[in-house]
Design a protein around this motif. Sequence first.
Motif, PDB file in Angstrom:
ATOM      1  N   LEU A 192       0.818  -1.171  -0.023  1.00  0.00           N
ATOM      2  CA  LEU A 192       0.055  -0.050  -0.034  1.00  0.00           C
ATOM      3  C   LEU A 192       0.879   1.260   0.066  1.00  0.00           C
ATOM      4  CD1 LEU A 192      -3.215   0.830   0.082  1.00  0.00           C
ATOM      5  CD2 LEU A 192      -2.714   1.218   2.469  1.00  0.00           C
ATOM      6  N   HIS A 193       0.724   2.255  -1.026  1.00  0.00           N
ATOM      7  CA  HIS A 193       1.570   3.390  -1.228  1.00  0.00           C
ATOM      8  C   HIS A 193       0.811   4.314  -0.251  1.00  0.00           C
ATOM      9  CE1 HIS A 193       3.268   6.792  -2.926  1.00  0.00           C
ATOM     10  NE2 HIS A 193       4.235   6.184  -3.661  1.00  0.00           N
ATOM     11  N   SER A 194       1.663   5.394   0.088  1.00  0.00           N
ATOM     12  CA  SER A 194       1.018   6.306   1.165  1.00  0.00           C
ATOM     13  C   SER A 194      -0.010   7.041   0.373  1.00  0.00           C
ATOM     14  CB  SER A 194       2.216   7.242   1.411  1.00  0.00           C
ATOM     15  OG  SER A 194       2.657   8.105   0.526  1.00  0.00           O
ATOM     16  N   ASP A 195      -0.187   7.064  -0.782  1.00  0.00           N
ATOM     17  CA  ASP A 195      -1.273   7.770  -1.616  1.00  0.00           C
ATOM     18  C   ASP A 195      -2.655   7.024  -1.767  1.00  0.00           C
ATOM     19  OD1 ASP A 195      -0.705   5.977  -3.674  1.00  0.00           O
ATOM     20  OD2 ASP A 195      -0.351   7.430  -4.902  1.00  0.00           O
ATOM     21  N   GLY A 196      -2.310   5.650  -1.270  1.00  0.00           N
ATOM     22  CA  GLY A 196      -3.902   4.797  -1.071  1.00  0.00           C
ATOM     23  C   GLY A 196      -3.791   3.943  -2.189  1.00  0.00           C
ATOM     24  N   THR A 197      -2.807   3.886  -3.140  1.00  0.00           N
ATOM     25  CA  THR A 197      -2.851   3.110  -4.153  1.00  0.00           C
ATOM     26  C   THR A 197      -2.061   1.837  -4.188  1.00  0.00           C
ATOM     27  OG1 THR A 197      -0.703   4.136  -5.215  1.00  0.00           O
ATOM     28  CG2 THR A 197      -3.022   5.079  -6.133  1.00  0.00           C
ATOM     29  N   GLU A 198      -2.411   0.857  -4.632  1.00  0.00           N
ATOM     30  CA  GLU A 198      -1.430  -0.706  -4.534  1.00  0.00           C
ATOM     31  C   GLU A 198      -0.502  -0.537  -5.405  1.00  0.00           C
ATOM     32  OE1 GLU A 198      -3.842  -4.248  -4.196  1.00  0.00           O
ATOM     33  OE2 GLU A 198      -5.276  -3.270  -2.519  1.00  0.00           O
ATOM     34  N   VAL A 199       0.881  -1.034  -5.033  1.00  0.00           N
ATOM     35  CA  VAL A 199       1.688  -0.838  -5.912  1.00  0.00           C
ATOM     36  C   VAL A 199       2.479  -2.659  -5.760  1.00  0.00           C
ATOM     37  CG1 VAL A 199       2.230   1.376  -5.899  1.00  0.00           C
ATOM     38  CG2 VAL A 199       3.578  -0.186  -4.242  1.00  0.00           C
ATOM     39  N   THR A 200       3.284  -2.959  -6.545  1.00  0.00           N
ATOM     40  CA  THR A 200       3.857  -4.267  -6.602  1.00  0.00           C
ATOM     41  C   THR A 200       5.092  -4.370  -6.081  1.00  0.00           C
ATOM     42  OG1 THR A 200       2.270  -4.960  -8.329  1.00  0.00           O
ATOM     43  CG2 THR A 200       3.770  -6.716  -7.564  1.00  0.00           C
ATOM     44  N   VAL A 201       5.596  -5.017  -5.058  1.00  0.00           N
ATOM     45  CA  VAL A 201       7.101  -5.335  -4.430  1.00  0.00           C
ATOM     46  C   VAL A 201       7.498  -6.402  -4.474  1.00  0.00           C
ATOM     47  CG1 VAL A 201       6.889  -2.927  -3.274  1.00  0.00           C
ATOM     48  CG2 VAL A 201       6.454  -5.123  -2.231  1.00  0.00           C
ATOM     49  N   GLN A 202       8.674  -6.604  -4.597  1.00  0.00           N
ATOM     50  CA  GLN A 202       9.541  -8.112  -4.289  1.00  0.00           C
ATOM     51  C   GLN A 202       9.766  -7.934  -2.757  1.00  0.00           C
ATOM     52  OE1 GLN A 202      12.985  -9.301  -6.323  1.00  0.00           O
ATOM     53  NE2 GLN A 202      11.822 -11.198  -6.967  1.00  0.00           N
ATOM     54  N   ALA A 203       9.458  -8.501  -1.788  1.00  0.00           N
ATOM     55  CA  ALA A 203       9.701  -8.703  -0.467  1.00  0.00           C
ATOM     56  C   ALA A 203      10.332  -9.719   0.189  1.00  0.00           C
ATOM     57  CB  ALA A 203       8.292  -8.474   0.291  1.00  0.00           C
ATOM     58  N   GLU A 204      11.437  -9.563   0.946  1.00  0.00           N
ATOM     59  CA  GLU A 204      12.105 -10.630   1.486  1.00  0.00           C
ATOM     60  C   GLU A 204      12.303 -10.396   3.094  1.00  0.00           C
ATOM     61  OE1 GLU A 204      16.655 -12.917   1.579  1.00  0.00           O
ATOM     62  OE2 GLU A 204      16.245 -10.973   0.481  1.00  0.00           O
ATOM     63  N   ILE A 205      11.578 -11.273   3.788  1.00  0.00           N
ATOM     64  CA  ILE A 205      11.345 -11.342   5.044  1.00  0.00           C
ATOM     65  C   ILE A 205      12.508 -12.128   5.899  1.00  0.00           C
ATOM     66  CG2 ILE A 205       9.854 -11.295   7.234  1.00  0.00           C
ATOM     67  CD1 ILE A 205       7.588 -10.717   5.317  1.00  0.00           C
ATOM     68  N   ALA A 206      13.101 -11.845   6.838  1.00  0.00           N
ATOM     69  CA  ALA A 206      14.223 -12.536   7.625  1.00  0.00           C
ATOM     70  C   ALA A 206      14.179 -12.373   9.120  1.00  0.00           C
ATOM     71  CB  ALA A 206      15.669 -12.418   6.831  1.00  0.00           C
ATOM     72  N   LYS A 207      14.392 -13.384   9.783  1.00  0.00           N
ATOM     73  CA  LYS A 207      14.390 -13.220  11.326  1.00  0.00           C
ATOM     74  C   LYS A 207      15.923 -12.913  11.777  1.00  0.00           C
ATOM     75  CE  LYS A 207      14.492 -17.009  13.717  1.00  0.00           C
ATOM     76  NZ  LYS A 207      13.893 -18.410  14.688  1.00  0.00           N
ATOM     77  N   VAL A 208      16.173 -11.729  12.071  1.00  0.00           N
ATOM     78  CA  VAL A 208      17.489 -11.253  12.452  1.00  0.00           C
ATOM     79  C   VAL A 208      17.973 -11.137  13.861  1.00  0.00           C
ATOM     80  CG1 VAL A 208      17.596 -10.367  10.023  1.00  0.00           C
ATOM     81  CG2 VAL A 208      16.964  -8.988  12.024  1.00  0.00           C
ATOM     82  N   LEU A 217      12.442  -8.814  13.043  1.00  0.00           N
ATOM     83  CA  LEU A 217      12.172  -9.169  11.793  1.00  0.00           C
ATOM     84  C   LEU A 217      12.376  -8.297  10.770  1.00  0.00           C
ATOM     85  CD1 LEU A 217       8.670 -10.796  12.146  1.00  0.00           C
ATOM     86  CD2 LEU A 217      10.879 -12.058  11.831  1.00  0.00           C
ATOM     87  N   ALA A 218      13.151  -8.475  10.038  1.00  0.00           N
ATOM     88  CA  ALA A 218      13.536  -7.350   8.890  1.00  0.00           C
ATOM     89  C   ALA A 218      13.226  -7.867   7.503  1.00  0.00           C
ATOM     90  CB  ALA A 218      15.190  -7.329   8.817  1.00  0.00           C
ATOM     91  N   ALA A 219      12.691  -6.636   6.717  1.00  0.00           N
ATOM     92  CA  ALA A 219      12.102  -6.957   5.544  1.00  0.00           C
ATOM     93  C   ALA A 219      12.965  -6.007   4.414  1.00  0.00           C
ATOM     94  CB  ALA A 219      10.760  -6.372   5.492  1.00  0.00           C
ATOM     95  N   ARG A 220      13.099  -6.560   3.274  1.00  0.00           N
ATOM     96  CA  ARG A 220      13.765  -5.662   2.277  1.00  0.00           C
ATOM     97  C   ARG A 220      12.573  -5.592   1.045  1.00  0.00           C
ATOM     98  NH1 ARG A 220      19.424  -8.968   1.676  1.00  0.00           N
ATOM     99  NH2 ARG A 220      20.790  -7.353   2.672  1.00  0.00           N
ATOM    100  N   PHE A 221      12.471  -4.577   0.411  1.00  0.00           N
ATOM    101  CA  PHE A 221      11.621  -4.450  -0.671  1.00  0.00           C
ATOM    102  C   PHE A 221      12.228  -3.855  -1.931  1.00  0.00           C
ATOM    103  CE2 PHE A 221       9.343  -3.674   3.233  1.00  0.00           C
ATOM    104  CZ  PHE A 221       8.338  -4.705   3.128  1.00  0.00           C
TER     105      PHE A 221
END
Length: 300
Positions: A192-208, A217-221
């Motif tokens: 969810l973009h700050s302007d309310g629109t939906e965008v597409t991201v590639q996400a990676e979540i890791a326990k750190v 939990l750390a996330a990269r986008f």
Amino acid sequence: GGGSAADDSDPLLGRVTINERGLIQFVNRQVVAMFGFSHEKELLGQNVKILTPPEIAKNHDSFVARRVAGGEARVIGTPGRHMLALHADGHLFPMSLAVEEERVGSHRVFHGTIRTLADLEAQIIADYHGKILHANDAMGFLLGYKLTSIIGKNVRMIMPRRFAEDHDAHLRRYRQTGQVRFTGRRQIVPALHSDGTEVTVQAEIAKVVDARFGECLAARFTAAPMSAHEAEVLVQKRVTEIDDRNAASSSVVTSALGTRSSAPSMEHRAAAPRMLPPPIVAPQQHPPGCLGRSPGTGRS
């Protein structure tokens, strides 16, 4: 319009100025390179819609005309609007666009600031309850959020509502069992973009284990060049695959032990956290750890 020396000194930001008819009055060398042109002369005097995909280009003149006539400023003033751009060779690439309006005499000009998202990596660090502890500046370009508006808030704020509604339950299950669906691999997801629109991201979540925050939990986008709908289809397919695999694994364990399997202990859950590169700016003082204890006292 014209550019300042600062425009050409920033290797990441492209700047373009258009008039009330959408014609390009100024571009800096970053825009020329970003879109695959050889010289700014190839762009000056052209309609800016040549830099946009056909589905945007067909309506762009009417967008500008509506604003000049006093219509709503849908894009103007929005930080880091995420959209696809059209390269000179025909391929699409993700970019972040911010537009400002300026009056010059009786006319208006529009200044666009462009940041390609292809190599941009946003990062957040959150505790096990979803509270955002840190975010880097790339969050502004990728999703439009100011750091002051998200630090201390729940990570749900960057999720579409249909995903945000269940997120607390997913984190609660993670705290209880150590099981989470999406850690350790990249996934294409809607955001969810700050302007309310939906965008597409590639996400990676890791326990750190972070030096400042303890276990987190750390996330990269990064930007993903596909529609939010296509991303959601991939998410639902992945969720189904993981749930089916977990159900099969649970069945095997129950059959082998002849009893209900117990949840992993905290020792087991904390055994294999891994490190991500540290965020850009480290705070001067160490806050409490993500689990309510001081950094350095958790297991590593």
